[in-house]
Design a protein around this motif. Structure first.
Motif, mmCIF file in Angstrom:
data_model
loop_
_atom_site.group_PDB
_atom_site.id
_atom_site.type_symbol
_atom_site.label_atom_id
_atom_site.label_comp_id
_atom_site.label_asym_id
_atom_site.label_seq_id
_atom_site.Cartn_x
_atom_site.Cartn_y
_atom_site.Cartn_z
ATOM 1 N N ARG A 1 0.845 -1.195 0.000
ATOM 2 C CA ARG A 1 0.000 0.000 0.000
ATOM 3 C C ARG A 1 0.884 1.249 0.000
ATOM 4 N NH1 ARG A 1 -2.641 -3.316 3.710
ATOM 5 N NH2 ARG A 1 -4.767 -3.885 3.095
ATOM 6 N N CYS A 2 0.358 2.272 -0.670
ATOM 7 C CA CYS A 2 1.064 3.547 -0.704
ATOM 8 C C CYS A 2 0.022 4.635 -0.441
ATOM 9 C CB CYS A 2 1.722 3.728 -2.072
ATOM 10 S SG CYS A 2 2.776 5.186 -2.199
ATOM 11 N N SER A 3 0.198 5.354 0.643
ATOM 12 C CA SER A 3 -0.760 6.430 0.977
ATOM 13 C C SER A 3 -0.415 7.689 0.194
ATOM 14 C CB SER A 3 -0.721 6.720 2.480
ATOM 15 O OG SER A 3 -1.145 5.577 3.201
ATOM 16 N N VAL A 4 -1.427 8.306 -0.382
ATOM 17 C CA VAL A 4 -1.225 9.530 -1.178
ATOM 18 C C VAL A 4 -2.224 10.592 -0.716
ATOM 19 C CG1 VAL A 4 -0.328 8.294 -3.186
ATOM 20 C CG2 VAL A 4 -2.790 8.679 -2.999
ATOM 21 N N ASP A 5 -2.027 11.853 -1.196
ATOM 22 C CA ASP A 5 -2.987 12.929 -0.892
ATOM 23 C C ASP A 5 -3.311 13.688 -2.179
ATOM 24 O OD1 ASP A 5 -0.889 14.680 -1.366
ATOM 25 O OD2 ASP A 5 -0.344 14.813 0.747
ATOM 26 N N ASN A 6 -4.069 14.790 -2.056
ATOM 27 C CA ASN A 6 -4.573 15.457 -3.248
ATOM 28 C C ASN A 6 -3.512 16.269 -3.993
ATOM 29 O OD1 ASN A 6 -4.247 17.498 -1.441
ATOM 30 N ND2 ASN A 6 -6.444 17.968 -1.221
ATOM 31 N N ARG A 7 -2.292 16.343 -3.430
ATOM 32 C CA ARG A 7 -1.227 17.044 -4.144
ATOM 33 C C ARG A 7 -0.548 16.138 -5.176
ATOM 34 N NH1 ARG A 7 2.622 18.741 0.448
ATOM 35 N NH2 ARG A 7 1.847 16.735 1.243
ATOM 36 N N VAL A 8 -0.844 14.829 -5.106
ATOM 37 C CA VAL A 8 -0.201 13.858 -5.997
ATOM 38 C C VAL A 8 -0.883 13.883 -7.359
ATOM 39 C CG1 VAL A 8 0.190 11.392 -6.374
ATOM 40 C CG2 VAL A 8 0.594 12.386 -4.118
ATOM 41 N N THR A 9 -0.059 13.970 -8.411
ATOM 42 C CA THR A 9 -0.605 14.005 -9.766
ATOM 43 C C THR A 9 -0.344 12.714 -10.543
ATOM 44 O OG1 THR A 9 1.434 15.065 -10.526
ATOM 45 C CG2 THR A 9 -0.418 16.511 -9.926
ATOM 46 N N ARG A 10 0.771 12.067 -10.267
ATOM 47 C CA ARG A 10 1.085 10.811 -10.937
ATOM 48 C C ARG A 10 1.644 9.813 -9.926
ATOM 49 N NH1 ARG A 10 4.125 12.654 -16.541
ATOM 50 N NH2 ARG A 10 2.307 13.627 -17.534
ATOM 51 N N VAL A 11 1.374 8.526 -10.217
ATOM 52 C CA VAL A 11 1.826 7.466 -9.294
ATOM 53 C C VAL A 11 2.353 6.278 -10.092
ATOM 54 C CG1 VAL A 11 0.315 8.027 -7.333
ATOM 55 C CG2 VAL A 11 -0.559 6.621 -9.208
ATOM 56 N N ALA A 12 3.267 5.556 -9.479
ATOM 57 C CA ALA A 12 3.798 4.334 -10.113
ATOM 58 C C ALA A 12 4.365 3.409 -9.038
ATOM 59 C CB ALA A 12 4.885 4.679 -11.124
ATOM 60 N N TRP A 13 4.294 2.106 -9.316
ATOM 61 C CA TRP A 13 4.954 1.095 -8.465
ATOM 62 C C TRP A 13 6.069 0.440 -9.271
ATOM 63 C CZ3 TRP A 13 5.411 -0.215 -3.588
ATOM 64 C CH2 TRP A 13 4.396 0.102 -2.675
ATOM 65 N N LEU A 14 7.248 0.302 -8.650
ATOM 66 C CA LEU A 14 8.400 -0.320 -9.298
ATOM 67 C C LEU A 14 8.937 -1.464 -8.445
ATOM 68 C CD1 LEU A 14 8.646 3.052 -9.641
ATOM 69 C CD2 LEU A 14 10.544 2.348 -11.104
ATOM 70 N N GLY A 56 12.473 -8.763 -2.305
ATOM 71 C CA GLY A 56 13.311 -7.622 -2.682
ATOM 72 C C GLY A 56 12.606 -6.297 -2.460
ATOM 73 N N PRO A 57 13.227 -5.215 -2.960
ATOM 74 C CA PRO A 57 12.674 -3.876 -2.720
ATOM 75 C C PRO A 57 11.577 -3.502 -3.729
ATOM 76 C CG PRO A 57 14.781 -3.705 -3.865
ATOM 77 C CD PRO A 57 14.554 -5.163 -3.627
ATOM 78 N N TYR A 58 10.534 -2.846 -3.235
ATOM 79 C CA TYR A 58 9.451 -2.306 -4.064
ATOM 80 C C TYR A 58 9.339 -0.813 -3.759
ATOM 81 C CZ TYR A 58 8.104 -7.079 -5.228
ATOM 82 O OH TYR A 58 8.113 -8.352 -5.702
ATOM 83 N N THR A 59 9.167 -0.022 -4.807
ATOM 84 C CA THR A 59 9.168 1.432 -4.638
ATOM 85 C C THR A 59 7.858 2.034 -5.146
ATOM 86 O OG1 THR A 59 11.564 1.473 -4.969
ATOM 87 C CG2 THR A 59 10.398 3.566 -5.171
ATOM 88 N N CYS A 60 7.256 2.839 -4.303
ATOM 89 C CA CYS A 60 6.102 3.634 -4.717
ATOM 90 C C CYS A 60 6.631 5.039 -5.060
ATOM 91 C CB CYS A 60 5.068 3.707 -3.597
ATOM 92 S SG CYS A 60 3.666 4.786 -3.963
ATOM 93 N N SER A 61 6.456 5.418 -6.307
ATOM 94 C CA SER A 61 6.959 6.726 -6.775
ATOM 95 C C SER A 61 5.772 7.637 -7.095
ATOM 96 C CB SER A 61 7.839 6.519 -8.016
ATOM 97 O OG SER A 61 8.313 7.747 -8.501
ATOM 98 N N VAL A 62 5.779 8.819 -6.522
ATOM 99 C CA VAL A 62 4.665 9.752 -6.754
ATOM 100 C C VAL A 62 5.211 11.099 -7.240
ATOM 101 C CG1 VAL A 62 3.222 8.636 -5.009
ATOM 102 C CG2 VAL A 62 4.596 10.631 -4.366
#
Length: 258
Positions: A1-14, A56-62
């Motif tokens: 899970r990746c928590s986001v707010d209304n300032r986020v415009t783009r999201v991705a999981w790597l 391994g590592p997983y990255t949430c990029s916003v």
């Protein structure tokens, strides 16, 4: 899970450097990876039927108005213990050396212990994959249990049967007094592995099964010589001989009158 707010415009999981999802678009070919949620507050993926290669590592990029942000989570995959190799049942002569092996896999690496469980289990006799017994005795025969545990699930156990062969040992052979005309029994008890073969002699003459007035009963641990109607001629010295391929032993007893 990746928590986001209304300032986020783009999201991705790597996963490492590979893009799994960018927004609602799936970039990876793996059917086990699915998008669970892409809302104003949460961006979540799910990996179904997890494999050790998923570790391994997983990255949430916003992307926000100001600059990109990332948060990283490390997936640790646990695997229940499994015994992949264990020694076969073994038969060995008393005094020989025994080596038992138990190989198990799991994540984290399982702890392996050996116990001698027959006639009853006592403490661990080896906290290792290998169990070495030097100069084995008959008391050390029986079942040995290998247990592999790593707290992911219940321990897995398998057993190996160790048979210790030894020559016969006559434990009981008593003389008996019987009046003429009565039924008389001489009993010869012997322990041996493999089980002993029994023979009876009166003085130096071997008694044959089916001899008139006599019956010989041979079992795994004893032989019984029965006289149905004792006569004066039956009185005297009898010898029981117990033998197997490792050796033989004998005991004498007397059938006597009152």
């Amino acid at each position: 899970r990746c928590s986001v707010d209304n300032r986020v415009t783009r999201v991705a999981w790597l996963n490492r450097s590979s893009i799994l999802y960018a927004g609602n678009d799936k970039w990876c070919l793996d059917p086990r990876v699915v998008l669970l949620a892409n809302t104003k507050t949460q961006y979540s993926i799910q990996i179904q039927d997890v494999d050790i290669y998923d570790e391994g590592p997983y990255t949430c990029s916003v992307q926000t108005d100001n600059h990109p942000k990332t948060s990283r989570v490390h997936l640790i995959v646990q695997v229940s213990p499994k015994i992949t190799e264990i020694s076969s049942d073994i038969s060995i002569n008393e005094g020989g050396n025994v080596s038992l092996t138990c190989i198990a896999t799991g994540r984290p690496d399982p702890t392996i212990t050996w116990r001698h469980i027959s006639p009853k289990a006592v403490g661990f006799i080896s906290e290792d994959e290998y169990l070495e017994i030097t100069g084995i005795t008959r008391e050390q025969s029986g079942e040995y249990e290998c247990s592999a545990s790593n707290d992911v699930s219940a321990p897995v156990v398998q057993r190996v049967k160790v048979t210790v062969n030894y020559p016969p040992y006559i434990s009981d052979a008593k003389s008996t007094g019987v009046p003429v005309g009565q039924k008389g029994i001489l009993l010869c008890e012997a322990s041996a592995v493999p089980s002993a073969d029994f023979q009876w002699y009166k003085d130096d003459k071997r008694l044959a099964e089916g001899q008139k007035g006599l019956k010989v009963e041979n079992k795994a641990f004893f032989s019984r010589l029965t006289f149905f109607n004792v006569s004066e001629q039956d009185y005297g010295n009898y010898t029981c001989v117990a033998s197997n391929q490792l050796g033989n032993t004998n005991a004498s007893m007397i059938l006597y009158g009152e």
